[in-house]
Motif scaffolding. Sequence first.
Motif, PDB file in Angstrom:
ATOM      1  N   ALA A 229      -7.614 -10.430  -9.566  1.00  0.00           N
ATOM      2  CA  ALA A 229      -6.164 -10.258  -9.747  1.00  0.00           C
ATOM      3  C   ALA A 229      -5.905  -8.570  -9.652  1.00  0.00           C
ATOM      4  O   ALA A 229      -6.687  -7.665 -10.200  1.00  0.00           O
ATOM      5  CB  ALA A 229      -5.704 -10.505 -11.120  1.00  0.00           C
ATOM      6  N   ILE A 230      -4.866  -8.394  -8.755  1.00  0.00           N
ATOM      7  CA  ILE A 230      -4.556  -6.861  -8.347  1.00  0.00           C
ATOM      8  C   ILE A 230      -3.004  -6.711  -8.560  1.00  0.00           C
ATOM      9  O   ILE A 230      -2.304  -7.399  -8.126  1.00  0.00           O
ATOM     10  CB  ILE A 230      -5.194  -6.542  -6.724  1.00  0.00           C
ATOM     11  CG1 ILE A 230      -6.462  -7.224  -6.592  1.00  0.00           C
ATOM     12  CG2 ILE A 230      -4.952  -5.010  -6.678  1.00  0.00           C
ATOM     13  CD1 ILE A 230      -6.762  -7.063  -5.029  1.00  0.00           C
ATOM     14  N   ASN A 231      -2.886  -5.496  -9.423  1.00  0.00           N
ATOM     15  CA  ASN A 231      -1.501  -5.101  -9.421  1.00  0.00           C
ATOM     16  C   ASN A 231      -1.378  -3.631  -8.674  1.00  0.00           C
ATOM     17  O   ASN A 231      -2.100  -2.793  -9.324  1.00  0.00           O
ATOM     18  CB  ASN A 231      -1.194  -4.977 -11.104  1.00  0.00           C
ATOM     19  CG  ASN A 231       0.207  -4.347 -11.046  1.00  0.00           C
ATOM     20  OD1 ASN A 231       1.124  -4.803 -10.688  1.00  0.00           O
ATOM     21  ND2 ASN A 231       0.388  -3.327 -11.948  1.00  0.00           N
ATOM     22  N   ILE A 232      -0.798  -3.720  -7.563  1.00  0.00           N
ATOM     23  CA  ILE A 232      -0.517  -2.479  -6.954  1.00  0.00           C
ATOM     24  C   ILE A 232       1.035  -1.752  -7.327  1.00  0.00           C
ATOM     25  O   ILE A 232       1.989  -2.054  -6.823  1.00  0.00           O
ATOM     26  CB  ILE A 232      -0.361  -2.638  -5.472  1.00  0.00           C
ATOM     27  CG1 ILE A 232      -1.753  -3.419  -4.874  1.00  0.00           C
ATOM     28  CG2 ILE A 232      -0.807  -1.291  -4.806  1.00  0.00           C
ATOM     29  CD1 ILE A 232      -1.715  -3.785  -3.714  1.00  0.00           C
ATOM     30  N   GLY A 233       0.887  -1.049  -8.456  1.00  0.00           N
ATOM     31  CA  GLY A 233       1.900  -0.249  -8.874  1.00  0.00           C
ATOM     32  C   GLY A 233       2.397   0.891  -8.178  1.00  0.00           C
ATOM     33  O   GLY A 233       1.740   1.404  -7.088  1.00  0.00           O
ATOM     34  N   ASN A 234       3.368   1.662  -8.695  1.00  0.00           N
ATOM     35  CA  ASN A 234       3.879   2.665  -7.833  1.00  0.00           C
ATOM     36  C   ASN A 234       2.983   4.046  -8.033  1.00  0.00           C
ATOM     37  O   ASN A 234       2.975   4.685  -7.254  1.00  0.00           O
ATOM     38  CB  ASN A 234       5.190   3.124  -8.416  1.00  0.00           C
ATOM     39  CG  ASN A 234       6.418   2.188  -8.144  1.00  0.00           C
ATOM     40  OD1 ASN A 234       6.709   2.056  -6.818  1.00  0.00           O
ATOM     41  ND2 ASN A 234       7.260   1.727  -8.728  1.00  0.00           N
ATOM     42  N   SER A 235       2.256   3.937  -9.134  1.00  0.00           N
ATOM     43  CA  SER A 235       1.089   5.147  -9.513  1.00  0.00           C
ATOM     44  C   SER A 235      -0.226   4.542  -9.531  1.00  0.00           C
ATOM     45  O   SER A 235      -1.153   5.396  -9.381  1.00  0.00           O
ATOM     46  CB  SER A 235       1.599   5.825 -10.684  1.00  0.00           C
ATOM     47  OG  SER A 235       2.828   6.383 -10.421  1.00  0.00           O
ATOM     48  N   HIS A 236      -0.387   3.526  -9.978  1.00  0.00           N
ATOM     49  CA  HIS A 236      -1.857   2.825 -10.226  1.00  0.00           C
ATOM     50  C   HIS A 236      -1.971   1.459  -9.740  1.00  0.00           C
ATOM     51  O   HIS A 236      -1.346   0.587  -9.690  1.00  0.00           O
ATOM     52  CB  HIS A 236      -2.192   2.834 -11.682  1.00  0.00           C
ATOM     53  CG  HIS A 236      -1.981   4.267 -12.505  1.00  0.00           C
ATOM     54  ND1 HIS A 236      -0.929   4.812 -12.976  1.00  0.00           N
ATOM     55  CD2 HIS A 236      -3.283   5.042 -12.678  1.00  0.00           C
ATOM     56  CE1 HIS A 236      -1.164   5.872 -13.323  1.00  0.00           C
ATOM     57  NE2 HIS A 236      -2.592   6.123 -13.233  1.00  0.00           N
ATOM     58  N   VAL A 237      -3.328   1.205  -9.146  1.00  0.00           N
ATOM     59  CA  VAL A 237      -3.762   0.187  -8.913  1.00  0.00           C
ATOM     60  C   VAL A 237      -4.875  -0.459  -9.833  1.00  0.00           C
ATOM     61  O   VAL A 237      -5.873   0.328 -10.178  1.00  0.00           O
ATOM     62  CB  VAL A 237      -4.310   0.106  -7.508  1.00  0.00           C
ATOM     63  CG1 VAL A 237      -5.302  -1.242  -7.129  1.00  0.00           C
ATOM     64  CG2 VAL A 237      -3.385   0.367  -6.378  1.00  0.00           C
TER      65      VAL A 237
END
Length: 341
Positions: A229-237
Motif C-alpha cells: 500500500a502506497i500513500n503519495i501525499g503532498n509532502s510525504h510518500v
Amino acid sequence: MAESALVIDVGSGTQDILLYQSGRNLENCPKFIVPSRTQIVAAQIREATSERKQIFLHGHLMGGGASSAALKKHIAAGLKVYATAEAAVTFNDNLAIVEGMGILICDKPPEPVTSIWMGDVDTGSLRQALEAFSLGYPTRAAVAVQDHGFSVTESNRTLRFRLWEEFVLQGGDLKKLVFTETIPKVYTRMRALRDIIPNAVVTDTGTAALLGIMADQYVKPYLNQGILAINIGNSHVLAAAIRGERVYGVFEQHTSMLDTESLAHYIKRFQLAELTNDEIYANGGHGAALHPDMGSGWDFVVVTGPRRNMAKPMNWYEAAPYGDMMLTGCFGILAGMGIIK
C-alpha cells in the motif's frame, strides 16, 4: 460513538473533513476539502511580512512545513517573531534551536504585533462552515496528524522511524495506533490536538491512509495474500507491506525527492525485502523498517493520495474507498475505530 462526528485528516496541503452521520450512506455524508492550517498560517505570516509587521505566534504545537518556510522569510526580511513556548515547538522540539532561528520566546510580546493563532484544527471556523449549511456541530471528533514524536536530542526523522520499527517488530497492528484514550507521551502533536478538542480520537496520518486503503472494497480480497500500500501525499510518500491486518514493513520518503523512476526503484527493492533504512535516510527520507519475516513478493500494489499521478505509468490499482480518494484517511480513521469494516 455519537450519531455524528467530525473526522479530519490533516495534511500539509489540505485538511480533508468528513461529517460522519450514522445511518446515512458514507457517500452522502457532508465532506470538505480545504487548505490545511499550516497553509492558512503561512498566508497570515506572508501578509504580515508584506505589511512590515512584527508577529506573535500563540496557541499550540501544530504541523510546520509551509508555515515554517514563511516564518524563515519573515525573519530574513528583518522582522521580529515572538512566540509562546507552546507554539514555538512547532518549528523544533529544542527551544534553544528555535531561539537560534531568531524567534523570541515570551508569554506576551513587548510591542504592538500581529497575533497569529497556531493549531492544527480551528474549531471556530469549522463550526461556522457547518452552521452555514444548517449542519449541527458534533460533540465528537477524530483527527489524524503526522506526528514525528518529541525529542530535544534526536532527529525527528530518526525518531519517527524508530517508532515505526518498534511498531513493525511488536506486531504491526495499525488499529493499536488509533488512540481513543491515553496518547503516548512521545506524540506531542497529537496531545496538542487533544488540548484543542478534548476526548478526540487521534492517530497518525500514515496510519489513517493505510487503514483507508485496506477499507477499499476491491483491495480487501487481496489482503490475505498481501498488498503493498502506497500513500503519495503532498509532502510525504508512505509505503507499507500488509498481510491480513499486520504490517510487515514500512518506508517513508519526502514526495519532493521522488519522481516516477525513483519511486518505482524503491518499490521494487521493497517488494524484494531488500530496501534498507540507511538507503532511504541517506537520500533525505525518514527511513525504512522491515520485519525479518517480511520476505519477498507483494505483487499487488495499491496507491492513493493527491500526488498519485506520479505512479500512473506503473498501472497500480488506485484506491478510492467509498468513491472518494481524498477521504481515504478519514475512512481509515473510521475503520480504525471499528465504525466501518
